[in-house]
Motif scaffolding. Structure first.
Motif, PDB file in Angstrom:
ATOM      1  N   ARG A  25     -23.643 -45.679 -14.694  1.00 45.26           N
ATOM      2  CA  ARG A  25     -22.716 -44.726 -14.072  1.00 45.26           C
ATOM      3  C   ARG A  25     -23.306 -43.318 -14.064  1.00 45.26           C
ATOM      4  N   GLU A  28     -25.920 -43.257 -11.317  1.00 46.77           N
ATOM      5  CA  GLU A  28     -25.260 -43.258 -10.008  1.00 46.77           C
ATOM      6  C   GLU A  28     -24.728 -41.865  -9.668  1.00 46.77           C
ATOM      7  N   ALA A  29     -24.120 -41.206 -10.636  1.00 48.02           N
ATOM      8  CA  ALA A  29     -23.602 -39.853 -10.404  1.00 48.02           C
ATOM      9  C   ALA A  29     -24.748 -38.896 -10.100  1.00 48.02           C
ATOM     10  N   HIS A  30     -25.838 -39.038 -10.820  1.00 47.74           N
ATOM     11  CA  HIS A  30     -27.001 -38.180 -10.597  1.00 47.74           C
ATOM     12  C   HIS A  30     -27.579 -38.402  -9.200  1.00 47.74           C
ATOM     13  N   LEU A  31     -27.672 -39.657  -8.793  1.00 43.95           N
ATOM     14  CA  LEU A  31     -28.257 -39.966  -7.486  1.00 43.95           C
ATOM     15  C   LEU A  31     -27.430 -39.402  -6.338  1.00 43.95           C
ATOM     16  N   ARG A  32     -26.128 -39.262  -6.539  1.00 40.90           N
ATOM     17  CA  ARG A  32     -25.278 -38.668  -5.497  1.00 40.90           C
ATOM     18  C   ARG A  32     -25.634 -37.205  -5.256  1.00 40.90           C
ATOM     19  N   GLN A  33     -26.217 -36.560  -6.256  1.00 39.02           N
ATOM     20  CA  GLN A  33     -26.518 -35.136  -6.136  1.00 39.02           C
ATOM     21  C   GLN A  33     -28.002 -34.811  -6.028  1.00 39.02           C
ATOM     22  N   CYS A  34     -28.867 -35.747  -6.359  1.00 38.42           N
ATOM     23  CA  CYS A  34     -30.308 -35.458  -6.397  1.00 38.42           C
ATOM     24  C   CYS A  34     -31.041 -36.273  -5.329  1.00 38.42           C
ATOM     25  N   GLU A  35     -31.418 -35.596  -4.267  1.00 36.29           N
ATOM     26  CA  GLU A  35     -32.093 -36.273  -3.155  1.00 36.29           C
ATOM     27  C   GLU A  35     -33.430 -36.865  -3.575  1.00 36.29           C
ATOM     28  N   ARG A  38     -32.796 -40.005  -5.597  1.00 42.80           N
ATOM     29  CA  ARG A  38     -32.215 -40.999  -4.702  1.00 42.80           C
ATOM     30  C   ARG A  38     -33.305 -41.622  -3.832  1.00 42.80           C
ATOM     31  N   GLU A  42     -34.491 -45.504  -3.838  1.00 45.15           N
ATOM     32  CA  GLU A  42     -34.517 -46.285  -2.590  1.00 45.15           C
ATOM     33  C   GLU A  42     -35.877 -46.922  -2.374  1.00 45.15           C
TER      34      GLU A  42
END
Length: 65
Positions: A25, A28-35, A38, A42
């Motif tokens: 979790r 996931e929260a970090h990936l929402r903010q760190c391009e 992310r 990917e």
């Protein structure tokens, strides 16, 4: 969680599903903010998907020649 708190090893473990649920979790929260992270996650997922496809040989190619 800042970009400096997420390691490549953690991203690999995340993609492989090897992290405890709480850490998952957080990532996931970090990936929402760190391009950057992310994008790395990917690319790791794409590599894993490719490796899995390489392991799937058509039945005709499984026979020993």
């Amino acid at each position: 969680m800042s970009p400096h708190n997420v390691t490549n090893e953690q991203l690999v473990q995340f993609v492989l599903g090897e992290l405890p649920s709480e850490k998952t979790r957080e990532i996931e929260a970090h990936l929402r903010q760190c391009e950057s992270c992310r994008h790395t996650a990917e690319r790791l997922q794409s590599l894993l998907d490719c490796a899995e496809r390489m392991g799937e040989l058509p039945e005709a190619e499984k026979t020993v020649r």
